[in-house]
Each structure stands twice: as C-alpha cells, then as structure tokens.
Design a protein around this motif. Structure first.
Motif: not given
Lengths: 286, 385
Positions: B256-273
């Motif tokens: 769960a933690g890594l997936v949440m972090s993955t949502l964060d980096v996608v958002t930071q890269a300008g995308g939307r999960p």
C-alpha cells in the motif's frame, strides 16, 4: 551499536513450521542471524533444517536462551503467542502476522505494558541491523551497514527508500518496519528515542503515510528532544480524501490525518521532508 | 466496515437500548406507509455509509405521509454524496428536550479505546472540540476491565442533572455493542434527552473492524446490503486492493505504501492516476495478469505504470505475469514497467527478450512516472495528442 537487534540477538520463531515461517526463518539465518529455536504446538521434537522445534516458548527459552521472538502464527492465535512470549520474559517480540482483530491487539498491547517485553508490529515486516541480524521479511541484500536509522509504517516503501540510500552508498544502522495497523507496538517516538541514544546512528529517516496522528507526535518529539538530523517522507499526498463516518476520530487525534497535515507538522518541527523516495535519499546525502 | 444507521440501531436494540419506532423503506410507497403507521409525522433518513447527512439534506422531517413519500423519492433519485441510495429509514418523531453526543472509539496513539461524552450535541461536534474542549469529557477504556461505573459517573458529570441517569444507563450498553461487535467506532450524534426523561440515540454510526469479520458472521452478512462496484468486487475476489480514481495513468504496485507513493510521483510528473491497485505480497503471475485486466477495464486509462519492488515478490514472476496478461488482454496502450529488488535483473531480462512493443522498461521509479505520464498524453485514438 544499532537498536533492538544485533549480532548477540538469540532468535526464536513462533510458527516456525508454517510455509512463511520456515521460509523467512531460513532467510534470516542465511543472513547471519543467530536463530536458536522454533515453537509450534504439536511439533515439539522436530527440527527445521537443524533448528530445534519446541512445544512451548518456555521450553525453548530454557533450552536455548532465546531473547527475541519472531511471530508468524495465524491471526487468530497472534495475541496468545504474544502472551506466551511475554510470559517467558522475551525482550523483543516481532509480530509479522497480518489481519489481527483490533480488540485482540488492544488487550495484548495493554497487557505487554505491564511486562518487560517490547512489541514491534503486528502486520509489520520486522527489522534489520545490516551486517548483524535480520529479524523478519525485509530483503537483507538491499541493505548496507552504516549510520542512518530508519523507521517506517510501510513495507515495500521502506525497501524502496533503503534501496535508494544503499545505491548512494549510504548505509543503515537499523531499519525498523513498525507496520501499518492502528494499534501496534513500537512507534515513531519510541524508535526515535532509541536512535537518538544509539551512538552508531547519526541521522534518522521517518517514513509515514496518511491516517492517524503518529507523524504529528513524531514531529513534536523531534522538535523537543532530537539532536540528530531527521528526514521525513509521507506517502499519500495525492490520495483522495477518504469518506468519513463520524467525528470521533478527528476529536481524539485533533488531526485531519491527511498527508498534507503531516508534512506541515514535520516542516514546522524543522524536519526536512522529501517529496518522493528519491528526494528522501538525496536529502539524507546532502 | 461501516454500517448503515438502521443496521447499527438493530445491533443497539439487541443490547437492550430503547429507540424510536422505525421502519426501513426501499420504495417511496413503503416510506409513505411507514409514516402513516407513525401517525403521519416522521423523520425520513437516507441510509448511506458516510456522515454529514444532517447538513447535506439527508434527513427530512415530514409532516405527512405524502411528504415522507416525496422525501424518500428524492433520496432514491438523487442518491447522496455521490452514492446510490437503496433504502431509507422512516422514524417516528420524538419530543426532544436537549441533545448531547456520545462516542466510543479507538485511541490509536494510546493503543486503547476511549469513551467520550459531550454536553453539547448536534452537528458540529468537531467545532465544539476546538472551541470548547471542556464540553467533552473523555476516558480511556481498557477492554480487560471494561467501562467502569466511576468512569460513567465522570463522563456524565457535566451533563444537566436530568440527563445523567439516562446517559449513565445508555453508556454501558454502547460499550457492550463496541466489544461484542468488534467495532472500532460507536458514535451517537445526537444522543437525545426526551421530554419523558429518557435518553436515547437518535443516530447510530457503527464501524466494525474488518479484521474481525471472520468471527462476526452476523455482522459480516450485512455486507451484502452495500452497493458494490463490479470492477472493485472482481479485484477484491482475487485478493487485490483496487480503488478507482479519476485520471488516465493506470497504476499497479506492490504494498500500500509504495502504491500510494507511486500515485504521488505520477501526480508530481504532471499526470493523474486512474486508480490505486496493490497486488500485495508474493504476487503470482496470475495476480499480475488479473491486475492488468482490472486496470485496463477502465476506459479512461491511456497508459499504465507498473512499479514493483520485490521483497517476497520476485521479479521474474512479475515479468512472466505481465507477458501472460498481454496474451489475454486486448491492450493497445503502453505499459511502463519498473522492477527492482528480488530477482529484478532476471525479470528485466525476460521482458527485454520478449520484446513486446507495448512494454516500456524504466530503470527508476521517477523515470517510470515521467514516461507513463508522457505516454498517456499521446493517446491511441489521437484525441489527447
């Protein structure tokens, strides 16, 4: 030094004959951990690749002098395993089992406060003092001995950040996975206090996530009592707001539980916060 | 698991708690007939698994059976808070003298339960907690000894004299509900002092510990009454944690933690999960394949980011699972794959040798997020290009 476990640790595994128990026991031993005994009711007298199995923790401790227990028993037996281990005076209980009912944990955590045993977990990956001992399921090969202490609520996210540190040549004193359950043993504040007192640890990484108020309490402790530098990470900045049933949770914690609130609390305490795992490692290196 | 108000109240009733007469209605006509039975005037209350009903128009005081029918019809048609409404509770009106608040819940930071009673009730109890903290009395409750009489005396000591006895008789019953049902929240807002001197719950918010459902078969059976999203149900059946979100970058990760972090980096890269999907520990090839099917069943998905850090999960298993899934799933969008940890090199080699054109390898989590976001902008149908 390191915290909680090192080369002198004498490990006992409760639930050693189960599939997961046996697998990780042998991995921990291969890492160099001194695994002295196992316990599985009904299987006393057997062995797991040479590790003797006992009927009860008391017999195992008598025979081997074990001081730490790693627990893999099914969720419905988990609280009993804690009572049994504490009853034999084991110093550290590492509870990997997930899915334990909250009521069982509230009762067990309350009971353990009156004993000398310290609990880590449940639903946790365990802990590792690189180069000395590995107790739990953290992959030892991604770690490296060094001076950064790490405490985390998450499993794989911990691996990710440890991996990023190791790739930069930054080693760890001890990596502690406290687990994500609402009622648990060692938390951020307890681990931070131990890292602050550990001469080998020079800085600490705190890895939090949304929910609860553990991070806010960690931030308060850091600003008041920590002299060593701390870098934090909070997963879930982009997580959508969860639906809420009532108000009681917010009244108890006084916190919204969002990642933003936790980042703000850390920053107000002077803690540097990385926006992603890579940035966390960069901040530690800086 | 969050229960509907009427389900919470049915559990309350089993524990001897008095409640206003009420009936569950699944159609507007049933709501009208129930209101008729209660003498015409009744509260019509939407049954949903979220709070905020009072403020959000989820509770209507009907002055006639026709008004009750009309209110119920509106609730069924409009839903509430974005959720479908399949039932309402029609409750007989009571003569309220004053309102208070009571709750039993977990105090995570202390690792125990806590009981709370507020001398001020109503909607904004969190505001009361901030502005008038003395209005809320709290005591920690150790389940090994239970809620004790002295604690109840303290909890009710700041209430008006006429409300103390009724509240003192109610609290131990609410505590029984908490423990007997393996609940992590039993909240009553408002708790009402009636003109006849009795104190009763007008609402019931009960959350049951998911980890305890296996020993709470009666409570677990209530699950069938909740609305389910078919994709989510399919994911859960396979042991995957899936939450649908609003974006276009599909996400698959482990933990769960890594997936949440993955949502964060996608958002930071300008995308939307587009989703949260945790395959869990020790994911098999079959689970990877199902994960991909679940994520790709969302028509909004334009690219997928697979972020696996192997502990128990092994890289070559993930790689084979992805290739296997691509045989079965008709996917024409790019799948960015980042593998690290146990046997990651082997996994990367398998993917490279397969040379599947839809698989885009990435060597770090941030690079994977950048690629996935970039590729999502170049959509297969050209609309987003």
């Amino acid at each position: 030094m390191s915290i909680l476990i090192d080369e002198t640790t004498r490990l006992l595994v409760q639930g050693i004959t189960g599939k997961e128990g046996a697998f990780h026991t042998l991995r921990n031993r291969a890492y160099g951990t001194n695994v002295v005994a196992g316990v599985t009711p009904g299987k006393g007298g057997q062995d797991v690749d040479g590790i003797p199995v006992y009927e009860t923790v008391a017999e195992a401790v008598d025979a081997t002098g074990a001081d730490t227990s790693l627990i893999f028993v099914p969720a419905r037996f988990a609280a009993d395993a804690l009572y049994e281990a504490a009853g034999s005076g084991l110093e550290l209980l590492v509870l990997v089992t997930e899915g334990i009912p909250v009521l069982d944990m509230v009762s067990a955590v309350g009971y353990l406060r009156g004993t000398s045993s310290v609990l880590l977990g449940g639903n946790c990956p365990g802990l590792i003092s690189p180069g000395k001992a590995n107790v739990g399921i953290i992959p030892g090969e991604i770690c490296m001995r060094g001076s950064v202490g790490l405490i985390s609520r998450s499993g794989t996210l911990t691996y990710q950040i440890v991996h990023e540190l190791t790739q930069r040549g930054i080693g760890q004193s001890t990596c502690v996975g406290m687990g994500g359950d609402p009622v648990h043993g060692i938390g951020f504040v307890d681990a931070l206090r131990r890292f602050e007192a550990d001469p080998e640890t020079e800085s600490v990484v705190v890895i939090g996530e949304i929910g609860g108020s553990d991070e806010e309490q960690a931030a308060a402790f850091i600003s008041q009592e920590m002299t060593k530098p701390v870098v934090a990470y909070v997963a879930g900045l982009s997580a959508p707001a969860g639906k809420r049933m009532g108000h009681a949770g917010a009244i108890v914690t006084g916190s919204s539980g969002t990642a933003r609130a936790k980042v703000d609390a850390f920053e107000a305490a002077g803690v540097r916060v990385g926006r992603n795992p890579t940035e966390v490692a960069a901040l530690v290196a800086a | 698991m969050d229960l509907y108000e009427h389900q919470g109240k049915e559990i309350f009733a089993h524990h001897g708690i008095s409640l206003p007469p009420a009936a569950v209605a699944e159609t507007p006509e049933e709501a009208r007939r129930a209101a008729e039975r209660f003498g015409g005037r009744a509260a019509v209350k939407v049954q949903v698994q979220i709070g905020g009903r009072g403020k959000g128009g989820g509770i209507v005081l009907a002055r006639s059976p026709e008004e009750a029918e009309e209110a119920a019809r509106g609730m069924f048609e409009r839903g509430f808070g974005g959720m479908a409404v399949t039932r309402v509770l029609v409750e007989s009106l009571v003569e309220i003298a004053s309102e208070f608040y009571a709750a039993l819940t977990l105090d995570r930071s202390r690792g125990t339960y806590i009981a709370m009673v507020s001398s001020k009730g109503g909607v904004d109890v969190e505001e009361i907690a901030r502005t008038d903290p003395d209005a809320i009395r709290r005591v920690p409750v150790d389940p090994r000894i239970g809620l004790k009489a002295y604690q109840v005396r303290y909890l009710t000591g700041h209430l008006p004299e006429e409300a103390r006895r009724g509240t003192a008789s109610l609290l131990p019953k609410l505590y029984d509900v908490l423990i007997a049902s393996d609940a992590t929240l039993v909240e009553v807002n408002p708790m009402a002092l009636l003109r006849d001197g009795s104190v009763i719950p007008l609402d019931a918010k009960v959350t049951v510990d998911d980890n305890a459902l296996s020993r709470q078969p009666e409570v677990a059976a209530l699950r069938s009454s909740f609305p389910v999203d078919p994709t989510q149900a399919r994911a859960n059946e396979k042991g995957l944690q899936y939450v649908k979100l609003d974006g276009e970058v599909g996400i698959i990760g482990n933990g769960a933690g890594l997936v949440m972090s993955t949502l964060d980096v996608v958002t930071q890269a300008g995308g939307r999960p587009a989703n949260f999907l945790d395959v869990g520990g020790g994911a098999s090839a079959e689970m990877m394949a199902t994960s991909l099917e679940v994520v790709l069943s969302d028509p909004a998905v334009r690219s997928v980011m697979v972020n696996i850090f192997g502990g128990i999960t092994r890289g070559e298993v993930v790689a084979r699972g992805l290739l296997d899934a691509l045989e079965r799933v008709d996917a024409d969008m790019p799948i960015v794959v980042r593998l690290d940890g146990t046997n990651a090199e082997e996994g990367r080699r398998i993917l490279k040798e397969a040379a599947n054109p839809r698989i885009v390898p990435a060597s770090t989590m941030l690079e994977a997020a950048d690629r996935a976001v970039e590729l999502a902008r170049i959509s297969p149908d050209g609309v987003h290009g």
